[in-house]
Design a protein around this motif. Sequence first.
Motif, mmCIF file in Angstrom:
data_model
loop_
_atom_site.group_PDB
_atom_site.id
_atom_site.type_symbol
_atom_site.label_atom_id
_atom_site.label_comp_id
_atom_site.label_asym_id
_atom_site.label_seq_id
_atom_site.Cartn_x
_atom_site.Cartn_y
_atom_site.Cartn_z
ATOM 1 N N LEU A 144 -39.452 7.974 38.552
ATOM 2 C CA LEU A 144 -38.663 8.996 37.761
ATOM 3 C C LEU A 144 -37.566 9.743 38.499
ATOM 4 O O LEU A 144 -36.622 9.875 37.858
ATOM 5 C CB LEU A 144 -39.761 10.057 37.243
ATOM 6 N N ASP A 145 -37.703 9.850 39.700
ATOM 7 C CA ASP A 145 -36.749 10.468 40.333
ATOM 8 C C ASP A 145 -35.498 9.394 40.458
ATOM 9 O O ASP A 145 -34.285 9.719 40.339
ATOM 10 C CB ASP A 145 -37.060 10.638 41.792
ATOM 11 N N GLU A 201 -27.538 10.182 36.653
ATOM 12 C CA GLU A 201 -26.552 11.231 37.159
ATOM 13 C C GLU A 201 -25.602 10.248 37.564
ATOM 14 O O GLU A 201 -24.349 10.712 37.642
ATOM 15 C CB GLU A 201 -27.355 11.795 38.568
ATOM 16 N N ALA A 202 -25.768 8.962 38.432
ATOM 17 C CA ALA A 202 -24.687 8.392 38.867
ATOM 18 C C ALA A 202 -23.746 7.817 37.516
ATOM 19 O O ALA A 202 -22.908 7.668 37.789
ATOM 20 C CB ALA A 202 -25.048 7.077 39.841
ATOM 21 N N SER A 203 -24.525 7.263 36.562
ATOM 22 C CA SER A 203 -23.854 6.825 35.294
ATOM 23 C C SER A 203 -23.040 7.979 34.947
ATOM 24 O O SER A 203 -21.721 7.738 34.529
ATOM 25 C CB SER A 203 -25.027 6.227 34.524
ATOM 26 N N ASN A 207 -28.515 16.944 47.689
ATOM 27 C CA ASN A 207 -29.704 17.526 46.891
ATOM 28 C C ASN A 207 -30.666 16.680 46.071
ATOM 29 O O ASN A 207 -31.714 17.221 45.792
ATOM 30 C CB ASN A 207 -28.875 18.660 45.903
ATOM 31 N N HIS A 208 -30.391 15.497 46.113
ATOM 32 C CA HIS A 208 -31.289 14.782 44.988
ATOM 33 C C HIS A 208 -32.249 14.158 45.782
ATOM 34 O O HIS A 208 -32.262 13.497 46.857
ATOM 35 C CB HIS A 208 -30.438 13.645 44.433
ATOM 36 N N PRO A 209 -33.684 13.969 45.036
ATOM 37 C CA PRO A 209 -34.823 13.627 45.849
ATOM 38 C C PRO A 209 -34.677 11.987 46.335
ATOM 39 O O PRO A 209 -35.452 11.595 47.223
ATOM 40 C CB PRO A 209 -36.204 13.717 45.052
ATOM 41 N N GLN A 210 -33.742 11.440 45.616
ATOM 42 C CA GLN A 210 -33.631 9.977 45.827
ATOM 43 C C GLN A 210 -32.394 9.670 46.698
ATOM 44 O O GLN A 210 -31.729 8.587 46.627
ATOM 45 C CB GLN A 210 -33.579 9.145 44.445
ATOM 46 N N SER A 211 -32.002 10.658 47.241
ATOM 47 C CA SER A 211 -30.700 10.456 48.206
ATOM 48 C C SER A 211 -30.957 9.535 49.094
ATOM 49 O O SER A 211 -32.216 9.289 49.799
ATOM 50 C CB SER A 211 -30.477 11.881 48.900
#
Length: 206
Positions: A10-11, A18-20, A51-55
């Motif tokens: 889900l992350d 967010e990228a889109s 900041n994003h958990p999928q960084s």
Amino acid sequence: MSSDASTDWLDLLDWRREASALYAHVREELPQGPQEAHRLWQTGRNALFGNHPQSPLSLEARAAFRELPCWPYDPALAFSAWVDTSGPQERLTVPSSTGQEMPLVRFGRVYLPIGTLDVYWIDVYGGGVFLPFRDATSGQESYGGGRYLLDTAKSADLGSTASGELRLDFNFAYHPSCFYDPRWSCPLAPPQNVLGVPVRAGERMA
């Protein structure tokens, strides 16, 4: 699947959303002002990386992160080009940073003032147009495995001009995730997509 693994998926979905959204905003800004669009792109990527958990950054690197190093915007390295699809298609595989093979279809070519690059379709489920490259900075001032100029599977797409040419602005070139952490597997630029000149635009090494 564990609850932690479900959260990871889900992350990742949120990262792609967010990228889109970021690239959609950049495409809106580009016709009005490329440099402002570039600042917007940098700000958005810095926020995602920090900041994003999928960084792509590890937790340790994220704690010390400030911004992704970029060369100053250079309008001389912003192009638009038709994709020449007159040649035969070619199926090939390229290695990834972890040794896995990525299937591609070379379906076209772009002719730019700084050299010629092949344009690929990522030949897996969902697919996407893909344009990786290396240049004379690779391995010294930028990642040796190359950078990405276009990767529509990940929403990295500056769109097209009103006449239909692809916008290929090297100021938006970025490092694949494997540059930041070896846990990521990323396709590397094929040997035919090497520019003989230094492209000091886009993301660079610190």
